[in-house]
Design an enzyme around this catalytic site. Structure first.
Site, PDB file in Angstrom:
ATOM      1  N   PHE A 113       0.856  -1.183   0.000  1.00 22.68           N
ATOM      2  CA  PHE A 113       0.000   0.000   0.000  1.00 22.68           C
ATOM      3  C   PHE A 113       0.893   1.235   0.000  1.00 22.68           C
ATOM      4  CE2 PHE A 113      -4.672   0.495   1.191  1.00 22.68           C
ATOM      5  CZ  PHE A 113      -5.081  -0.539   0.389  1.00 22.68           C
ATOM      6  N   GLN A 226      -8.104  14.454   3.158  1.00 23.28           N
ATOM      7  CA  GLN A 226      -7.403  13.580   2.211  1.00 23.28           C
ATOM      8  C   GLN A 226      -8.206  13.380   0.926  1.00 23.28           C
ATOM      9  OE1 GLN A 226      -6.678   9.058   2.870  1.00 23.28           O
ATOM     10  NE2 GLN A 226      -4.689  10.053   2.930  1.00 23.28           N
ATOM     11  N   HIS A 228      -8.253  10.917  -2.358  1.00 23.35           N
ATOM     12  CA  HIS A 228      -7.716   9.653  -2.857  1.00 23.35           C
ATOM     13  C   HIS A 228      -7.380   9.852  -4.323  1.00 23.35           C
ATOM     14  CE1 HIS A 228      -7.190   5.460  -3.820  1.00 23.35           C
ATOM     15  NE2 HIS A 228      -7.324   5.153  -2.550  1.00 23.35           N
ATOM     16  N   LEU A 238     -14.550   4.695  -5.455  1.00 22.72           N
ATOM     17  CA  LEU A 238     -13.140   4.446  -5.180  1.00 22.72           C
ATOM     18  C   LEU A 238     -12.592   3.275  -5.992  1.00 22.72           C
ATOM     19  CD1 LEU A 238     -10.724   5.076  -3.231  1.00 22.72           C
ATOM     20  CD2 LEU A 238     -11.530   3.139  -1.901  1.00 22.72           C
ATOM     21  N   GLU A 241      -6.464   1.563  -3.494  1.00 25.13           N
ATOM     22  CA  GLU A 241      -5.013   1.624  -3.594  1.00 25.13           C
ATOM     23  C   GLU A 241      -4.452   0.212  -3.787  1.00 25.13           C
ATOM     24  OE1 GLU A 241      -3.456   4.732  -1.161  1.00 25.13           O
ATOM     25  OE2 GLU A 241      -2.013   3.347  -0.303  1.00 25.13           O
ATOM     26  N   ARG A 272      -0.748   9.154  -0.486  1.00 27.02           N
ATOM     27  CA  ARG A 272      -1.896   9.649  -1.266  1.00 27.02           C
ATOM     28  C   ARG A 272      -1.821  11.124  -1.617  1.00 27.02           C
ATOM     29  NH1 ARG A 272      -6.579   6.182   1.829  1.00 27.02           N
ATOM     30  NH2 ARG A 272      -5.933   4.248   0.831  1.00 27.02           N
ATOM     31  N   HIS A 340     -11.653  11.793   0.215  1.00 32.04           N
ATOM     32  CA  HIS A 340     -11.739  10.406   0.657  1.00 32.04           C
ATOM     33  C   HIS A 340     -11.807  10.261   2.176  1.00 32.04           C
ATOM     34  CE1 HIS A 340     -11.223   6.108   0.507  1.00 32.04           C
ATOM     35  NE2 HIS A 340     -10.087   6.141   1.159  1.00 32.04           N
ATOM     36  N   ARG A 375      -3.173  10.536   6.088  1.00 32.75           N
ATOM     37  CA  ARG A 375      -3.360   9.149   6.541  1.00 32.75           C
ATOM     38  C   ARG A 375      -2.789   8.174   5.520  1.00 32.75           C
ATOM     39  NH1 ARG A 375      -7.245   4.885   5.581  1.00 32.75           N
ATOM     40  NH2 ARG A 375      -8.468   6.168   4.168  1.00 32.75           N
TER      41      ARG A 375
HETATM   42  C1  FAD Z   1     -14.869   3.739  -0.274  1.00 35.32           C
HETATM   43  C2  FAD Z   1     -13.966   3.683   0.915  1.00 35.32           C
HETATM   44  C3  FAD Z   1     -12.966   2.726   0.986  1.00 35.32           C
HETATM   45  C4  FAD Z   1     -12.115   2.668   2.089  1.00 35.32           C
HETATM   46  N1  FAD Z   1     -11.136   1.707   2.125  1.00 35.32           N
HETATM   47  C5  FAD Z   1     -10.337   1.623   3.219  1.00 35.32           C
HETATM   48  C6  FAD Z   1      -9.372   0.583   3.325  1.00 35.32           C
HETATM   49  O1  FAD Z   1      -9.238  -0.286   2.450  1.00 35.32           O
HETATM   50  N2  FAD Z   1      -8.592   0.549   4.432  1.00 35.32           N
HETATM   51  C7  FAD Z   1      -8.713   1.456   5.446  1.00 35.32           C
HETATM   52  O2  FAD Z   1      -7.987   1.361   6.414  1.00 35.32           O
HETATM   53  N3  FAD Z   1      -9.637   2.443   5.362  1.00 35.32           N
HETATM   54  C8  FAD Z   1     -10.461   2.536   4.284  1.00 35.32           C
HETATM   55  N4  FAD Z   1     -11.400   3.535   4.229  1.00 35.32           N
HETATM   56  C9  FAD Z   1     -11.618   4.384   5.399  1.00 35.32           C
HETATM   57  C10 FAD Z   1     -12.363   3.605   6.467  1.00 35.32           C
HETATM   58  O3  FAD Z   1     -13.202   2.660   5.866  1.00 35.32           O
HETATM   59  C11 FAD Z   1     -13.217   4.513   7.341  1.00 35.32           C
HETATM   60  O4  FAD Z   1     -12.456   5.581   7.829  1.00 35.32           O
HETATM   61  C12 FAD Z   1     -13.775   3.737   8.530  1.00 35.32           C
HETATM   62  O5  FAD Z   1     -14.365   2.523   8.130  1.00 35.32           O
HETATM   63  C13 FAD Z   1     -14.779   4.569   9.289  1.00 35.32           C
HETATM   64  O6  FAD Z   1     -15.361   3.769  10.286  1.00 35.32           O
HETATM   65  P1  FAD Z   1     -16.253   4.437  11.392  1.00 35.32           P
HETATM   66  O7  FAD Z   1     -16.732   3.334  12.260  1.00 35.32           O
HETATM   67  O8  FAD Z   1     -15.547   5.568  11.999  1.00 35.32           O
HETATM   68  O9  FAD Z   1     -17.482   5.062  10.576  1.00 35.32           O
HETATM   69  P2  FAD Z   1     -18.665   4.363   9.625  1.00 35.32           P
HETATM   70  O10 FAD Z   1     -18.311   2.976   9.334  1.00 35.32           O
HETATM   71  O11 FAD Z   1     -18.902   5.316   8.584  1.00 35.32           O
HETATM   72  O12 FAD Z   1     -19.852   4.330  10.653  1.00 35.32           O
HETATM   73  C14 FAD Z   1     -20.507   5.522  11.022  1.00 35.32           C
HETATM   74  C15 FAD Z   1     -21.764   5.141  11.764  1.00 35.32           C
HETATM   75  O13 FAD Z   1     -22.332   6.315  12.313  1.00 35.32           O
HETATM   76  C16 FAD Z   1     -23.720   6.310  12.131  1.00 35.32           C
HETATM   77  N5  FAD Z   1     -24.162   7.702  12.107  1.00 35.32           N
HETATM   78  C17 FAD Z   1     -23.696   8.720  11.346  1.00 35.32           C
HETATM   79  N6  FAD Z   1     -24.383   9.843  11.634  1.00 35.32           N
HETATM   80  C18 FAD Z   1     -25.265   9.536  12.589  1.00 35.32           C
HETATM   81  C19 FAD Z   1     -26.270  10.266  13.294  1.00 35.32           C
HETATM   82  N7  FAD Z   1     -26.499  11.553  13.068  1.00 35.32           N
HETATM   83  N8  FAD Z   1     -27.012   9.612  14.194  1.00 35.32           N
HETATM   84  C20 FAD Z   1     -26.823   8.288  14.442  1.00 35.32           C
HETATM   85  N9  FAD Z   1     -25.899   7.565  13.799  1.00 35.32           N
HETATM   86  C21 FAD Z   1     -25.144   8.179  12.900  1.00 35.32           C
HETATM   87  C22 FAD Z   1     -23.945   5.557  10.846  1.00 35.32           C
HETATM   88  O14 FAD Z   1     -25.216   4.984  10.845  1.00 35.32           O
HETATM   89  C23 FAD Z   1     -22.841   4.504  10.910  1.00 35.32           C
HETATM   90  O15 FAD Z   1     -23.321   3.359  11.574  1.00 35.32           O
HETATM   91  C24 FAD Z   1     -12.260   3.599   3.136  1.00 35.32           C
HETATM   92  C25 FAD Z   1     -13.262   4.557   3.073  1.00 35.32           C
HETATM   93  C26 FAD Z   1     -14.089   4.607   1.967  1.00 35.32           C
HETATM   94  C27 FAD Z   1     -15.129   5.703   1.923  1.00 35.32           C
END
Ligand code: FAD
Length: 560
Positions: A113, A226, A228, A238, A241, A272, A340, A375
């Site tokens: 990566f 960031q 991507h 996306l 990577e 990135r 991203h 990141r």
């Molecule tokens: C397309 C994509 C690919 C990625 N690929 C990678 C990768 O390969 N490797 C890596 O390390 N990172 C990757 N990332 C980044 C990583 O996936 C995210 O940063 C990480 O998964 C975020 O997890 P989280 O639990 O913080 O948020 P999320 O998984 O987004 O969860 C947020 C939660 O909050 C809830 N929520 C939001 N607003 C409210 C509200 N107002 N009230 C109640 N609930 C709410 C939602 O329902 C959801 O359950 C990627 C990101 C994207 C967008």
């Protein structure tokens, strides 16, 4: 009134991991989430999760890569803890039921990566996030907790200097509710929809970060956004990577592998920010392709062969075929950078604690900070699990000794009255109009390259949009699934965060990581080796600064 010890807002990887930890520490736990847990954006993560695990790799190299990737803005004590926790975290997730891809000898498969000194990204084909989310959800489901699905956080109530609970909106019934809680964990994930071109899901609107800011929490390093490098043209879906990790090339319109001029040692596998700037520069200087969706460059997989492409990058094949009408086995993929990830977020320490007693945060909503100014791919999935667990433990510990909390009718009214006013208005603007203008403003004035004049103009525009938001109108009067109402709530949140991005970016007169100022092209460690903190005031974000934590790694020029 509803009451719990610990309310976790968000059910992505960070929220679920926090809930699991708090539950296992003996708390009465509830999860409030606007999406079904398995629909969280974590499930869209493709490429993988970092952990230095084999004999050839080392935790120290992972630490160094992360510190360097952060452009020396990451807190080194937090990064050390984070990288040391990586191996055990991956093993734990496998025990929870996540099925990772394997090498021929049966060991965990790893891919290269960007910005990593060793191929240490562990993956489940190109569906790593979904595999982790599924495993964690299955495991969490064996525990006792209360789920409030499709409920939106509206406000965090803080009184007597500590958290008392939250006000939320149940989308499914159109009703408002108060939930008293000693600890609230903000795990609401990304805010990418502030931008027009983003890889983030439509739900990624930064709600919890905005609610924490409104409640008095410090937001940290919001100017670091960031991009991507490789998002599919037009849709901005996306292209992981992992594609470059498998060996894909980037070429401009003259057929040149242009990364050799920007990162001569690692080419496409530079970090990135470096690759994104290179693509934008190629297009701006006339060496890109052009079409109805703007300039772009090519990402080529063809030389990897059909078998490898279709087995390691199944989803990428589907996306290209279904959303762009091209076959990556035989044709190059048109790509351009898109927003991203937000390096900034609710400021926390290693335990997920914020400046407000009873308020915790983890995952993309939080800023510990381990990513600093940029990141590394694969570090975010890991962050959700490592710091989700820390925040859940800290929230449970705090709740065990905190005094009882109480909510008043006035707390509900304060949160709900503005929403009722939007719905009772006979004229005013639709939230979608404001959202679209905000997204265009962010793209144009707070993108990959920034300068003083643009940042001032962008800030002026965002403030004008905030004024117009005062008269936002919700025309849909239905109770059940009133998406017009939730759109308005989300637009208000995003405008608040947009303002913090501009104010932080304008003040930071240097270039570091993802924050590239054409008028201040150099990193300025003497003045800017510090975190930006933004706190809400009646006149907008008030900035202050905090030192970066150092352990062993002296700042150096960052070359790839
Ligand atoms: C397309 C994509 C690919 C990625 N690929 C990678 C990768 O390969 N490797 C890596 O390390 N990172 C990757 N990332 C980044 C990583 O996936 C995210 O940063 C990480 O998964 C975020 O997890 P989280 O639990 O913080 O948020 P999320 O998984 O987004 O969860 C947020 C939660 O909050 C809830 N929520 C939001 N607003 C409210 C509200 N107002 N009230 C109640 N609930 C709410 C939602 O329902 C959801 O359950 C990627 C990101 C994207 C967008």
């Amino acid at each position: 009134m509803l009451r719990h010890d610990v309310v976790v807002v968000g059910a992505g990887l960070a929220g679920q991991r926090a809930a699991l930890a708090a539950r296992q520490a003996g708390s009465d736990v509830a999860i409030v989430t606007k999406l079904h847990p398995l629909r969280s954006h974590s499930g869209a993560a493709q490429g993988g999760i970092n952990a230095a695990m084999g004999a050839e790799d080392s935790v120290d190299t992972h630490i160094y890569d992360t510190v360097k990737g952060s452009d020396y803005l990451g807190d080194q004590d937090a990064i050390e803890f984070f990288c040391q926790s990586a191996g055990p975290t991956v093993v734990e997730m496998e025990h929870f039921g996540t099925i990772f891809s394997r090498s021929d000898d049966g060991s965990l498969a790893r891919r290269a990566f960007g910005g990593a000194g060793f191929p240490r990204t562990i993956y489940a084909a190109d569906r790593t996030g979904l595999a982790l989310l599924q495993g964690l959800w299955e495991h969490l489901s064996t525990e006792q907790f209360t789920l409030y699905p499709e409920w939106d956080l509206l406000r965090i109530v803080v009184r007597e200097g500590r958290v008392q609970g939250i006000v939320a909106f149940d989308r499914t019934r159109g009703e408002f509710a108060e939930i008293a809680a000693k600890s609230v964990v903000i795990a609401t994930g990304p805010a990418g929809r502030i931008y027009g071109r983003t890889t983030n899901a439509h739900s990624c609107t930064g709600d919890g970060v905005a609610a924490a800011y409104d409640a008095g929490a410090f937001l940290k390093d919001m100017e670091f956004v960031q991009f991507h490098p490789t998002a599919l043209l037009e849709s901005s879906i996306l292209i992981t990577e992992g594609a470059r990790g498998e060996g894909a090339y980037l070429r401009n319109a003259t057929g040149e592998r242009f990364m050799s001029r920007y990162a001569p040692h690692v080419l496409e596998l530079a970090s990135r920010d470096v690759v994104s700037r290179a693509i934008v520069t190629e297009v701006a200087e006339g060496r890109g392709f052009s079409g109805p969706y703007g300039g772009y460059v090519h990402l080529e997989l063809m030389h990897l062969g059909k078998e490898r492409i279709e087995s390691r990058l199944q989803e990428i094949c589907d996306y290209c075929r279904n959303f762009a009408g091209i076959d990556p086995v035989t044709e190059p993929i048109p790509v351009y950078p898109a927003q991203h990830y937000m390096m900034g977020g609710v400021g926390t320490n290693i335990r997920g604690e914020t400046n407000l007693p009873g308020l915790f945060s983890a995952g993309e909503a939080a800023c510990v900070s381990i990513h600093g100014a940029n990141r590394l791919g694969g570090n975010s999935l890991l962050e959700t699990l490592v710091f989700g667990k820390e925040a859940g433990n800290a929230a449970a510990k705090y709740a065990a000794s905190a005094p009882a909390t109480s909510l008043r009718d006035a707390d509900l009214r304060e949160a709900v009255d503005p929403l009722r006013a939007w719905s009772s208005r006979s004229d005013g603007e639709d939230p979608s109009v404001l959202r679209t203008e905000m997204q265009a403003t962010m793209e144009r004035y707070a993108g990959i390259y920034r300068n003083e004049a643009d940042l001032l103009e962008g800030l002026r525009r965002i403030r004008a949009l905030k004024d117009r938001f005062e008269k936002v109108r919700v025309v849909d009067s239905s109770r059940v699934y009133n998406l017009n109402l939730t759109d308005a709530v989300e637009a208000g949140h995003m405008l608040e965060l947009a303002e913090t991005i501009f104010v932080g970016a304008y003040a930071r007169t240097e270039s570091r990581g993802a924050h590239a100022r054409t008028d201040y092209p150099k990193r300025d460690d003497a003045h800017w080796m510090r975190h930006t903190l933004a706190q809400k005031s009646s006149t907008g974000p008030q900035l202050s600064y905090a030192p970066v934590a150092y352990t062993r790694w002296e700042p150096k020029e960052r070359v790839y």
